[in-house]
Motif scaffolding. Sequence first.
Motif, PDB file in Angstrom:
ATOM      1  N   GLU A   1       0.822  -1.209   0.000  1.00  0.00           N
ATOM      2  CA  GLU A   1       0.000   0.000   0.000  1.00  0.00           C
ATOM      3  C   GLU A   1       0.858   1.262   0.000  1.00  0.00           C
ATOM      4  OE1 GLU A   1      -2.565  -0.494   3.362  1.00  0.00           O
ATOM      5  OE2 GLU A   1      -3.778  -2.018   2.349  1.00  0.00           O
ATOM      6  N   ARG A   2       1.943   1.240   0.753  1.00  0.00           N
ATOM      7  CA  ARG A   2       2.844   2.392   0.799  1.00  0.00           C
ATOM      8  C   ARG A   2       3.444   2.648  -0.577  1.00  0.00           C
ATOM      9  NH1 ARG A   2       8.269   3.701   1.441  1.00  0.00           N
ATOM     10  NH2 ARG A   2       8.672   5.474   2.793  1.00  0.00           N
ATOM     11  N   ALA A   3       3.873   1.589  -1.217  1.00  0.00           N
ATOM     12  CA  ALA A   3       4.459   1.720  -2.552  1.00  0.00           C
ATOM     13  C   ALA A   3       3.437   2.269  -3.542  1.00  0.00           C
ATOM     14  CB  ALA A   3       4.989   0.371  -3.019  1.00  0.00           C
ATOM     15  N   ALA A   4       2.219   1.794  -3.450  1.00  0.00           N
ATOM     16  CA  ALA A   4       1.167   2.269  -4.355  1.00  0.00           C
ATOM     17  C   ALA A   4       0.912   3.766  -4.155  1.00  0.00           C
ATOM     18  CB  ALA A   4      -0.113   1.470  -4.139  1.00  0.00           C
ATOM     19  N   ARG A   5       0.960   4.226  -2.910  1.00  0.00           N
ATOM     20  CA  ARG A   5       0.762   5.665  -2.633  1.00  0.00           C
ATOM     21  C   ARG A   5       1.856   6.500  -3.266  1.00  0.00           C
ATOM     22  NH1 ARG A   5      -0.118   3.879   2.638  1.00  0.00           N
ATOM     23  NH2 ARG A   5       1.878   4.737   3.323  1.00  0.00           N
ATOM     24  N   HIS A   6       3.029   5.922  -3.400  1.00  0.00           N
ATOM     25  CA  HIS A   6       4.169   6.651  -3.953  1.00  0.00           C
ATOM     26  C   HIS A   6       4.403   6.326  -5.422  1.00  0.00           C
ATOM     27  CE1 HIS A   6       4.958   8.255  -0.031  1.00  0.00           C
ATOM     28  NE2 HIS A   6       4.977   7.038   0.478  1.00  0.00           N
ATOM     29  N   GLY A   7       3.477   5.591  -6.011  1.00  0.00           N
ATOM     30  CA  GLY A   7       3.500   5.385  -7.446  1.00  0.00           C
ATOM     31  C   GLY A   7       4.395   4.292  -7.988  1.00  0.00           C
ATOM     32  N   GLY A   8       4.689   3.295  -7.211  1.00  0.00           N
ATOM     33  CA  GLY A   8       5.550   2.252  -7.745  1.00  0.00           C
ATOM     34  C   GLY A   8       5.317   0.905  -7.096  1.00  0.00           C
ATOM     35  N   PRO A   9       6.036  -0.083  -7.560  1.00  0.00           N
ATOM     36  CA  PRO A   9       5.948  -1.400  -6.926  1.00  0.00           C
ATOM     37  C   PRO A   9       6.678  -1.367  -5.580  1.00  0.00           C
ATOM     38  CG  PRO A   9       7.648  -1.420  -8.593  1.00  0.00           C
ATOM     39  CD  PRO A   9       6.967  -0.068  -8.677  1.00  0.00           C
TER      40      PRO A   9
END
Length: 72
Positions: free
Chosen positions: A19-27
């Motif tokens: 989820e953290r990665a998705a918030r920052h736009g990446g895998p």
Amino acid sequence: MRTAGFSPPAAAGLEYARERAARHGGPARGVDLLAAIVADPRTRAVEVLEHGGIDSRDLSARLEAWAGDPAH
């Protein structure tokens, strides 16, 4: 994300990292998993880090600042 075979805290950590990665736009990357590890101050991992002189709250804040920096 499949987390079969992981303990509930490990599964929650993996989900947090995703989820953290998705918030920052990446895998999800290692830095996202590290952020997940230090997110819960009750974990053994945080205890180990702090025993080694690493302040988990400071580390968490630095990881969030780093994630928001477009240069990284």
